[in-house]
Each structure stands twice: as structure tokens, then as C-alpha cells.
Write an enzyme that holds these catalytic residues in place. Structure first.
Site, PDB file in Angstrom:
ATOM      1  N   LYS A 204     -36.041   7.414  24.272  1.00 43.52           N
ATOM      2  CA  LYS A 204     -34.630   7.279  24.642  1.00 43.52           C
ATOM      3  C   LYS A 204     -33.732   7.422  23.408  1.00 43.52           C
ATOM      4  O   LYS A 204     -32.727   8.138  23.433  1.00 43.52           O
ATOM      5  CB  LYS A 204     -34.412   5.901  25.283  1.00 43.52           C
ATOM      6  CG  LYS A 204     -32.972   5.551  25.531  1.00 43.52           C
ATOM      7  CD  LYS A 204     -32.386   6.398  26.624  1.00 43.52           C
ATOM      8  CE  LYS A 204     -30.905   6.242  26.741  1.00 43.52           C
ATOM      9  NZ  LYS A 204     -30.345   7.014  27.837  1.00 43.52           N
ATOM     10  N   CYS A 258     -23.264   5.885  24.858  1.00 42.04           N
ATOM     11  CA  CYS A 258     -24.683   6.200  24.616  1.00 42.04           C
ATOM     12  C   CYS A 258     -24.873   6.967  23.324  1.00 42.04           C
ATOM     13  O   CYS A 258     -25.458   6.463  22.370  1.00 42.04           O
ATOM     14  CB  CYS A 258     -25.228   7.020  25.774  1.00 42.04           C
ATOM     15  SG  CYS A 258     -24.909   6.252  27.355  1.00 42.04           S
TER      16      CYS A 258
HETATM   17  N1  SAJ Z   1     -20.044  16.361  23.400  1.00 38.56           N
HETATM   18  C1  SAJ Z   1     -19.654  17.273  22.449  1.00 38.56           C
HETATM   19  N2  SAJ Z   1     -20.183  18.529  22.498  1.00 38.56           N
HETATM   20  C2  SAJ Z   1     -21.076  18.885  23.453  1.00 38.56           C
HETATM   21  C3  SAJ Z   1     -21.487  17.936  24.412  1.00 38.56           C
HETATM   22  C4  SAJ Z   1     -20.948  16.671  24.359  1.00 38.56           C
HETATM   23  O1  SAJ Z   1     -18.846  16.989  21.565  1.00 38.56           O
HETATM   24  O2  SAJ Z   1     -21.479  20.051  23.446  1.00 38.56           O
HETATM   25  C5  SAJ Z   1     -19.475  15.017  23.378  1.00 38.56           C
HETATM   26  C6  SAJ Z   1     -18.704  14.679  24.654  1.00 38.56           C
HETATM   27  O3  SAJ Z   1     -17.405  15.178  24.604  1.00 38.56           O
HETATM   28  C7  SAJ Z   1     -18.756  13.160  24.624  1.00 38.56           C
HETATM   29  C8  SAJ Z   1     -20.108  12.855  23.962  1.00 38.56           C
HETATM   30  O4  SAJ Z   1     -20.510  14.066  23.354  1.00 38.56           O
HETATM   31  O5  SAJ Z   1     -17.717  12.631  23.835  1.00 38.56           O
HETATM   32  C9  SAJ Z   1     -21.190  12.394  24.900  1.00 38.56           C
HETATM   33  O6  SAJ Z   1     -21.148  13.133  26.123  1.00 38.56           O
HETATM   34  P1  SAJ Z   1     -22.444  13.773  26.809  1.00 38.56           P
HETATM   35  O7  SAJ Z   1     -22.025  14.435  28.047  1.00 38.56           O
HETATM   36  O8  SAJ Z   1     -23.199  14.567  25.828  1.00 38.56           O
HETATM   37  O9  SAJ Z   1     -23.377  12.522  27.088  1.00 38.56           O
HETATM   38  P2  SAJ Z   1     -23.202  11.075  27.811  1.00 38.56           P
HETATM   39  O10 SAJ Z   1     -22.924  10.057  26.739  1.00 38.56           O
HETATM   40  O11 SAJ Z   1     -22.300  11.107  28.972  1.00 38.56           O
HETATM   41  O12 SAJ Z   1     -24.710  10.884  28.362  1.00 38.56           O
HETATM   42  C10 SAJ Z   1     -25.791  10.907  27.441  1.00 38.56           C
HETATM   43  C11 SAJ Z   1     -26.870  11.852  27.980  1.00 38.56           C
HETATM   44  N3  SAJ Z   1     -27.904  12.074  26.957  1.00 38.56           N
HETATM   45  C12 SAJ Z   1     -28.297  13.332  26.614  1.00 38.56           C
HETATM   46  O13 SAJ Z   1     -27.806  14.332  27.100  1.00 38.56           O
HETATM   47  C13 SAJ Z   1     -29.399  13.427  25.618  1.00 38.56           C
HETATM   48  C14 SAJ Z   1     -27.498  11.247  29.234  1.00 38.56           C
HETATM   49  O14 SAJ Z   1     -28.583  12.034  29.701  1.00 38.56           O
HETATM   50  C15 SAJ Z   1     -27.990   9.822  28.929  1.00 38.56           C
HETATM   51  O15 SAJ Z   1     -28.572   9.199  30.063  1.00 38.56           O
HETATM   52  C16 SAJ Z   1     -26.786   9.011  28.504  1.00 38.56           C
HETATM   53  O16 SAJ Z   1     -26.263   9.595  27.300  1.00 38.56           O
HETATM   54  C17 SAJ Z   1     -27.248   7.574  28.261  1.00 38.56           C
HETATM   55  O17 SAJ Z   1     -27.038   6.740  29.162  1.00 38.56           O
HETATM   56  O18 SAJ Z   1     -27.876   7.308  27.226  1.00 38.56           O
END
Ligand code: SAJ
Length: 401
Positions: A204, A258
Site C-alpha cells: 500500500k 493518501c
Molecule cells: N495528480 C497529479 N498528476 C497526475 C495524477 C494525480 O498531480 O497525473 C494529483 C491530483 O491532482 C491529486 C493527487 O495527485 O492532487 C492525488 O490524486 P490521485 O487521483 O492520484 O489519487 P487519490 O489520492 O485520489 O487516490 C490514491 C490512489 N492511489 C494510486 O493511484 C496509487 C488510489 O488508488 C488509492 O486507493 C488512494 O490513493 C488511497 O486511498 O490510498
């Protein structure tokens, strides 16, 4: 009706959808939350969080007597812990909510019960919980099944991903992993992968640290490309045409509860082994400061050129597109910081009111402002009509997507 009883502790973003999904398989499910307001809301068949498809599912399982909420646990066959594990001010993990759940269920446990921890936890937590329970209840020593099974769902797609994502299932022993696999097979269609608890805990933390590092790479490129006057989004879309390159998107920083948090579970405990993880966190935090500076400098240039103070429209304050979640949001931090020194207006289509910030519709923000800074790629901002006289700073590529 399946005759096992399941108890889910913590009815938040993960616990409530998980309880509802389990209950929808005709399994009698008890949801436990320390907040009586949340318990009452759920027992009325309503929900306190916003997540697609959740409201109808909760109403259905509550109305059919499959899910009921309560503030304290009773004996059960399966206990599932899904409470938050935030970080403390010194960035070390705070597992106090998990430990309170363990305390509350210890008197309810019986031999052959299955205890599953889904909350993000530091490595070795499951084994420490096992020792803790067996110390308090020596009658149970060696007689419980205990497993760590991290949730991996993306907010906005929780119900779909709960059912369809693969799961990693780490037992304190092979029998525990097998028992937990049997349980998850009742409601998960994705593949179930057995391992030991420590590896599952690490899994995780590594998944979210990996994503943070990939975004940090993209954010570093965005700063370098700004210096070189290269469009970083075009650059990344071209590099990603290579079959073995997949760079994520630059952004004004990383938010949410997360990815912006979990890497600290490793870096605070093992600083000497986590240089890249630590640097990625620093880079993503720095990107937020860099965006603030970029907007400030643009405002200064505008003022020199036009002899008037610009109105700055900040487009989006949630932590990612098309949700109303503001937790750890870099864009909210940018808005709060600039609101102290600049004339700003904020457009956030997913939120009606926010204390201390003036909110406008996307159209009026764009019409009234001199400088328009896109911080979050909300769907409402795509194809928005921007007069050619405006200065546009698009930090998320929403105007070109
Ligand atoms: N972000 C970027 N660039 C990207 C993708 C995301 O800057 O290309 C930023 C987003 O804007 C945001 C942050 O990252 O601020 C996080 O967003 P996210 O959509 O990447 O992830 P979360 O936090 O909504 O969910 C993550 C996911 N983990 C992964 O993709 C490895 C999800 O599968 C997990 O279950 C979740 O964390 C968790 O609960 O840990």
C-alpha cells in the site's frame, strides 16, 4: 442470506461503501462509527459523503435490514477496520484510531473470528496488533485469523473499484490469508493475491509513493520546461508515445489524504533508505510554492504594464478534478495564500460556499478577471470561452485538453 455477521469499523470514504457492498451480497453487516450523527444518518438510509452510486446502495441495504449502524461493536464473525490513519505534525503516522478500534473489539472477539485491517498502516502494525490482542486475551492466542488487506480505490470510482480491483491479502500466517481470501471472494470480482501481512502493508505504501514520485518527476519537468519555454503537456504526451514511458501529469501539487500523506509513513521511519521518496514529497510541495510565485510575478508584470491592480481568477480549489474534496488541497492553499495579498476571485463548480473566499461561476470569473489561473482540470473549465485580452496561466492543461 449468507449467515456470517460482518462488522465494519469506521464509516467514512472507505468503510461506508465497503459496508454497503458487503451488505448488498445479503450478508448481515454492522457499521460502527464513533460519531452518533453519522450513525443516525446511515440508519435513516442517508449518507454523509459524496460518492457516485453510494446513496442508492446505502438506502437499499438499510431499507432491507442488511446494514445497520451503531456507535459500539458487538460479537461478529468478521471485523474489518477502515478508519483513517493521518500523519502527526512531525510527519510520523498516527495509528491511534486503528488502536481504538482494536481496543473496542477485543472484548467481543471469539476463537475463529477473522480480523482484517484495511487502513493504511506502517510496516509491522498487523503483527503488533496480533501481539496486543493476544496479550489482552491470552485465551485467543493462536486462535484468530488476522490479515492486512489495503484498500486501493479511487475517490469518485469507489463502488466500481471496490468490486473490480485486484486485492492484496496479507495474513499473519497462510491460514489467515486463506480465510480472508474466502471472505473477499464473497464481494470482490478482481483477483485476490495472498501474501504475508508485512508485504501487504508495504504494498500500500509503495503504490502511493510510486505515484507521488511519478508526479514529482512530471512537476520537475514542468518547472524546467517553463524555463526553456517548452509546453510540458505536449512534451509529456509525446514522450508517452514511447511504449515503455508513462509520465503522469504536472499539477499545482499533490493533494488528498493518501498520496500526499502515505509516503511519510516510510520516510519518517526509514529516512536513510527513502531519499527518493522524501525528495518526491519535497518536489511536489515545492511545486505549489512555485505556482504561487508564478501567479505573483504575473500580477506584478500586469500592474507595471497597466498601472492597475489585477483581479486574479483562481479556477478550482478541490484536490483533484470533478470532486468537492478539499483535503490537503494544494489549490486551496494557493487561494488562501494569495487571498491575503492579492485581489482574487475563486471559481469552484463543485462547492457552493467556502468561508473566507469569494466564489464566482466559471463564466463570471473569466469575464471579470484580468489574470486567469487554472489550478484544477474540472470539466466545467473545458472549452470555456476566454477573451483574447486575458492573461491565462494554465497549470493543469484544462484549456487545451
Ligand atoms: N495528480 C497529479 N498528476 C497526475 C495524477 C494525480 O498531480 O497525473 C494529483 C491530483 O491532482 C491529486 C493527487 O495527485 O492532487 C492525488 O490524486 P490521485 O487521483 O492520484 O489519487 P487519490 O489520492 O485520489 O487516490 C490514491 C490512489 N492511489 C494510486 O493511484 C496509487 C488510489 O488508488 C488509492 O486507493 C488512494 O490513493 C488511497 O486511498 O490510498
Amino acid at each position: 442470506m449468507n449467515d456470517i455477521r460482518v462488522t465494519v469499523l469506521g464509516l467514512g470514504y472507505i468503510g461506508l461503501p465497503t459496508s454497503a457492498l458487503i451488505a448488498s451480497r445479503k450478508i448481515k453487516t454492522a457499521g460502527i462509527d464513533i460519531n452518533p450523527g453519522i450513525v443516525d444518518t446511515i440508519n435513516r438510509g442517508e449518507i454523509h459523503i459524496s460518492e457516485p452510486d453510494l446513496a442508492g446502495l446505502v438506502r437499499y441495504v438499510v431499507e432491507n435490514g442488511l446494514l445497520s449502524a451503531s456507535v459500539s461493536p458487538s460479537p461478529s464473525d468478521v471485523f474489518l477496520i477502515t478508519v483513517p490513519t493521518p500523519i502527526l505534525p512531525d510527519k510520523s503516522p498516527d495509528i491511534s484510531h486503528v488502536m481504538s478500534c482494536v481496543e473496542s473489539i477485543t472484548p467481543c472477539l471469539s476463537p475463529s473470528n477473522l480480523l482484517i485491517i484495511e487502513s493504511t498502516c506502517p510496516v509491522n502494525t498487523t503483527s503488533e496488533i496480533k501481539d496486543h490482542i493476544y496479550n489482552k486475551r491470552p485465551d485467543l492466542a493462536g486462535r484468530l485469523y488476522i490479515a492486512y488487506c489495503p484498500e486501493r480505490v479511487l475517490p469518485g470510482r469507489i463502488i466500481y473499484e471496490l468490486e473490480n480491483n485486484d486485492r492484496v491479502i496479507g495474513g499473519i500466517n497462510p491460514e489467515s490469508a486463506q480465510k480472508a481470501m474466502g471472505f473477499y471472494s464473497l464481494f470482490v470480482k478482481g483477483k485476490l493475491h495472498p501474501t504475508d501481512a508485512k508485504t501487504a502493508e508495504m504494498c500500500k505504501l509503495v503504490e502511493n509513493s510510486y505515484r507521488d514520485a511519478n508526479i514529482a518527476f512530471a512537476n520537475e519537468l514542468s518547472i524546467l520546461c517553463d524555463h526553456l519555454s517548452i509546453d510540458v503537456f505536449e512534451l509529456i504526451s509525446l514522450t508517452n508515445r514511447h511504449p515503455r514511458v508513462n509520465i503522469l501529469k504536472p499539477s499545482p501539487g499533490v493533494g488528498g489524504h493518501c498520496i500526499a500523506v502515505d509516503p511519510y509513513f516510510l520516510s519518517s521511519r526509514y529516512p536513510e533508505y527513502t531519499r527518493m521518496i522524501t525528495l518526491s514529497r519535497q518536489l511536489n510541495n515545492y511545486k505549489t510554492q512555485w505556482v504561487i510565485e508564478k501567479i505573483r510575478n504575473t500580477a506584478l508584470e500586469f500592474q507595471h504594464k497597466n498601472s492597475k491592480t489585477p483581479l486574479i481568477a483562481l479556477m478550482g480549489i478541490s484536490f483533484k478534478p470533478d470532486i468537492d474534496d478539499l483535503r490537503e488541497s494544494p489549490s486551496l492553499h494557493i487561494a488562501r495564500t494569495l487571498s491575503k495579498t492579492h485581489n482574487i476571485t475563486v471559481s469552484e463548480p463543485n462547492i457552493a460556499l467556502y468561508d473566507g473566499l469569494k466564489l464566482s461561476s466559471p463564466d463570471s470569473a473569466v469575464r471579470e478577471a484580468d489574470i486567469i489561473a487554472f489550478l484544477v482540470a474540472h470539466k466545467e473549465f473545458k472549452n470555456i470561452n476566454i477573451p483574447g485580452t486575458k492573461t491565462v496561466l494554465d497549470f493543469c492543461n484544462v484549456t487545451k485538453e
